[in-house]
Design a protein around this motif. Structure first.
Motif, PDB file in Angstrom:
ATOM      1  N   GLU A  89       0.827  -1.208   0.000  1.00  0.00           N
ATOM      2  CA  GLU A  89       0.000   0.000   0.000  1.00  0.00           C
ATOM      3  C   GLU A  89       0.858   1.254   0.000  1.00  0.00           C
ATOM      4  OE1 GLU A  89      -3.181   2.225   3.023  1.00  0.00           O
ATOM      5  OE2 GLU A  89      -2.795   0.051   3.205  1.00  0.00           O
ATOM      6  N   VAL A  90       1.932   1.254   0.792  1.00  0.00           N
ATOM      7  CA  VAL A  90       2.828   2.405   0.844  1.00  0.00           C
ATOM      8  C   VAL A  90       3.600   2.533  -0.466  1.00  0.00           C
ATOM      9  CG1 VAL A  90       4.683   3.502   2.151  1.00  0.00           C
ATOM     10  CG2 VAL A  90       3.016   2.051   3.328  1.00  0.00           C
ATOM     11  N   SER A  91       3.998   1.400  -1.028  1.00  0.00           N
ATOM     12  CA  SER A  91       4.714   1.419  -2.300  1.00  0.00           C
ATOM     13  C   SER A  91       3.853   2.032  -3.407  1.00  0.00           C
ATOM     14  CB  SER A  91       5.131   0.000  -2.689  1.00  0.00           C
ATOM     15  OG  SER A  91       5.816  -0.023  -3.916  1.00  0.00           O
ATOM     16  N   ASP A  92       2.576   1.660  -3.428  1.00  0.00           N
ATOM     17  CA  ASP A  92       1.666   2.223  -4.427  1.00  0.00           C
ATOM     18  C   ASP A  92       1.513   3.735  -4.244  1.00  0.00           C
ATOM     19  OD1 ASP A  92       1.300  -0.288  -5.481  1.00  0.00           O
ATOM     20  OD2 ASP A  92      -0.586  -0.670  -4.417  1.00  0.00           O
ATOM     21  N   GLU A  93       1.539   4.176  -3.015  1.00  0.00           N
ATOM     22  CA  GLU A  93       1.437   5.616  -2.763  1.00  0.00           C
ATOM     23  C   GLU A  93       2.639   6.367  -3.335  1.00  0.00           C
ATOM     24  OE1 GLU A  93      -1.002   5.040   1.469  1.00  0.00           O
ATOM     25  OE2 GLU A  93       1.024   5.896   1.435  1.00  0.00           O
ATOM     26  N   TRP A  94       3.825   5.800  -3.167  1.00  0.00           N
ATOM     27  CA  TRP A  94       5.012   6.443  -3.719  1.00  0.00           C
ATOM     28  C   TRP A  94       4.998   6.413  -5.238  1.00  0.00           C
ATOM     29  CZ3 TRP A  94       7.580   9.671  -1.001  1.00  0.00           C
ATOM     30  CH2 TRP A  94       7.766   9.489   0.379  1.00  0.00           C
ATOM     31  N   TYR A  95       4.549   5.278  -5.815  1.00  0.00           N
ATOM     32  CA  TYR A  95       4.447   5.202  -7.269  1.00  0.00           C
ATOM     33  C   TYR A  95       3.468   6.246  -7.804  1.00  0.00           C
ATOM     34  CZ  TYR A  95       7.146   0.943  -8.170  1.00  0.00           C
ATOM     35  OH  TYR A  95       8.155   0.026  -8.319  1.00  0.00           O
TER      36      TYR A  95
END
Length: 487
Positions: A89-95
C-alpha cells in the motif's frame, strides 16, 4: 550532537534481525540500519505484530521513497521472515506520486465531441439519448472518433453516404503510416459507429444503407481472409493447449514464491496466473472479468469455495461459474493474502469486500488489462482462451458441443455461436463418416472371414468305386474278367 552507532540504531529491532544486520555491517546500504531501527520502534509504539508490520509503521519509518526502498531491500536480505505485504500500500502511494493516474475502465468524455465536424456533432445529443446499452453507445462514440481522425487528415469527407464510407475504408486499410493501418475485420466496426450516429440523428436512410453495403463488403472480405486468431489457436494447441497454460501459470506462481511479498514483479506474475486459470475454468469476456468485485461477482463461501456470478455486458444476461476448481480456489486465496499467513484469509476477504479482484483496490483497472496479462503469460489475448475452450468441447463431443459451447461461453443466441456450430457440424460429420467407413470395412472383413471359414468346413467329395456303377442302365466291365463264360 554525536551520531548514533549502528548498535544504537538497531536497538529496537528483534535480537535475530539485529544479529544478522550486525554480521553484515560492512555491506549494509547507507541508512539501512537507521530505517530498520525506526520501523521496529514504530512496531513497539503501536504494539502490533513484529512478523507483519502494518502500513502505518512503514510510513513512519521512511519519509522518502529512496529510504523506503532501502528499508524493503534490507528486510528482504536480512529478515525474509518478516511479511512485507502491508508495504504494498505504501509502495503504491510512492508510485502514484511520480506517475500519471492509471487508465480507468470508464471511457473519457472526449469533450462531448468538440473535435468532431459540425454535422456529426449535431447528432451526438441524439446518440446520447438513444435507447441502447451504454457499452454500445461508448463503442459507437469511440468508432466515430477514429473516423474523425481520417476526416481531420483530409482523407474523407464529413458526410454520410457511399463515397464517405469508401473514403474511410481507404483511410483505414491503406494509411500511409503502416502502424496506423487496421485490419479488414475492424474497419466495419468503425463504419457501424458512424452509421449508428447517423441513424440516431435522422440522416437519410438511403445514404445509411449505402454505407451498410460497404460495411457488409468489408465483413465478407474479412471472412475470406485467414484469421489471426485461428493461427494463434493452432500454435497454442501445438504447444499443448490448456496443459501449456497450466505449465506457464505454475512457473509464474513459483517465481512469485521466490520473490518478497512487496515485489511488484511477483504480484504481476501471480495476477497473470490467477486470471489465466480462472479463464481456463470459466472464460468470461474481458469487459466482464475486469469488473468483478469481491463479495459481489466473485464470492468466497465459508468453506473456502469460490464462485462467480455476473451480468454479461454484451448480452445483458446473467451467468455463473458454479464452484471453481479447488486448485483455482487455493490460488485465489493466495492472491488475496499477498504473502500474509493463511490464517488471515477470511479477514483479508472481508477487508477486500467491494474491491476489484484484479487491482485489490476500489479502482477498476483499464479494460485491456486481462489481455495484457494473458499475453505476458502465454502469448495470446484473453479472448483466445474462450476459443480454446470451445475447441476442446468440439473435439470431445461434436454432436452436442454447439449447445454446450453456447452455455459455457454465455452466448445470448444460437446465431452468436454460428462459427463454433459450423465447426462442430463439420467435426461431427467427419466422425460419422469415419465411423461408417469403419463399419463398412468391418462388415466386408467379416464377410470374407466367414467365406474362408465356410470353405474350410466344406466336406470333400467321396470318390466313386470303379466297376460298380457307371452310366444309368449299363453294366460296368471290371478289369481282369472276360465276357465269355467257360464251361
Amino acid at each position: 550532537m554525536t551520531r548514533k552507532t549502528i548498535e544504537e540504531h538497531l536497538a529496537p529491532a528483534p535480537t535475530a534481525i539485529r544479529r544478522l544486520l550486525l554480521e553484515d555491517r560492512h555491506d549494509l546500504e547507507p541508512g539501512a540500519a537507521a530505517v530498520v531501527g525506526r520501523l521496529f520502534a514504530s512496531v513497539h509504539k503501536h504494539r502490533v505484530s513484529i512478523s507483519m508490520p502494518p502500513a502505518q509503521c512503514f510510513r513512519e519509518a521512511a519519509q522518502s521513497e529512496s529510504t523506503f526502498r532501502t528499508l524493503l531491500r534490507a528486510l528482504s536480505r536480512h529478515a525474509p521472515h518478516v511479511c512485507t505485504a502491508e508495504a504494498v500500500e505504501v509502495s503504491d502511494e510512492w508510485y502514484a506520486r511520480r506517475r500519471p493516474p492509471p487508465k480507468t475502465a470508464e471511457s473519457p468524455l472526449r469533450e462531448e465531441g468538440q473535435q468532431w465536424p459540425d454535422r456529426w456533432r449535431e447528432h451526438l445529443n441524439a446518440l446520447q439519448k438513444a435507447k441502447i446499452k451504454e457499452s454500445s453507445r461508448q463503442r459507437y462514440i469511440a468508432s466515430v472518433d477514429r473516423c474523425v481522425e481520417a476526416v481531420s487528415e483530409g482523407r474523407a469527407t464529413a458526410d454520410f453516404g457511399f463515397i464517405t464510407a469508401m473514403d474511410l475504408e481507404d483511410a483505414f486499410l491503406n494509411h500511409p503510416d503502416a502502424d496506423r493501418r487496421i485490419k479488414t475485420v475492424t474497419a466495419p466496426n468503425y463504419l457501424d459507429g458512424l452509421i449508428a450516429l447517423g441513424r440516431a440523428g435522422g440522416e437519410n436512410r438511403d445514404s445509411l444503407d449505402a454505407m451498410r453495403c460497404v460495411s457488409k463488403d468489408l465483413r465478407d472480405r474479412a471472412d475470406l481472409e485467414c484469421k489471426n486468431k485461428e493461427v494463434r489457436i493452432a500454435k497454442l494447441m501445438e504447444r499443448g493447449g490448456f496443459s501449456y497454460v497450466v505449465d506457464r501459470a505454475g512457473d509464474a506462481i513459483e517465481k512469485n514464491r521466490l520473490l518478497p511479498s512487496h515485489s511488484a514483479a511477483g504480484r504481476r506474475k501471480l495476477q497473470a496466473a490467477v486470471l489465466s486459470l480462472v479463464l481456463m475454468n470459466k472464460p468470461p469476456r474481458k469487459g466482464d472479468v475486469v469488473r468483478w468485485r469481491f463479495g459481489h461477482e466473485l464470492v468466497r463461501d465459508p468453506d473456502g469455495v469460490w464462485r462467480a456470478t455476473w451480468m454479461q455486458e454484451k448480452t445483458g444476461h446473467e451467468t455463473e461459474s458454479g464452484r471453481l476448481w479447488p486448485e483455482v480456489c487455493a490460488l485465489l486465496d493466495r492472491w488475496i493474502l499477498g504473502g500474509r499467513p493463511d490464517r488471515l484469509v477470511v479477514h483479508r476477504y472481508l477487508e477486500l469486500t467491494g474491491h476489484n479482484w484484479l487491482s485489490l483496490s476500489a479502482e477498476t483497472p483499464y479494460r485491456d488489462l486481462p489481455s495484457e496479462l494473458t499475453k505476458s503469460l502465454i502469448g495470446v489475448p484473453s479472448h483466445d482462451l474462450r476459443t480454446l475452450a470451445a475447441d476442446y468441447l468440439r473435439r470431445h463431443d461434436p454432436a452436442r458441443a454447439a449447445q454446450i459451447i453456447r452455455t459455457h461461453l454465455g452466448h445470448a443466441t444460437d446465431r452468436a455461436g454460428d462459427a463454433y456450430a459450423t465447426e462442430c457440424i463439420g467435426t461431427s460429420a467427419q466422425r460419422l463418416w469415419q465411423s461408417a467407413r469403419g463399419m463398412i470395412a468391418d462388415t466386408d472383413g467379416n464377410a470374407r472371414e466367414a467365406a474362408k471359414i465356410a470353405k474350410k468346413k466344406k466336406k470333400p467329395a467321396i470318390p466313386k468305386p470303379r466297376g460298380v456303377t457307371g452310366r444309368i442302365g449299363r453294366p460296368v466291365r471290371l478289369p481282369g474278367r472276360s465276357r465269355r463264360r467257360t464251361g
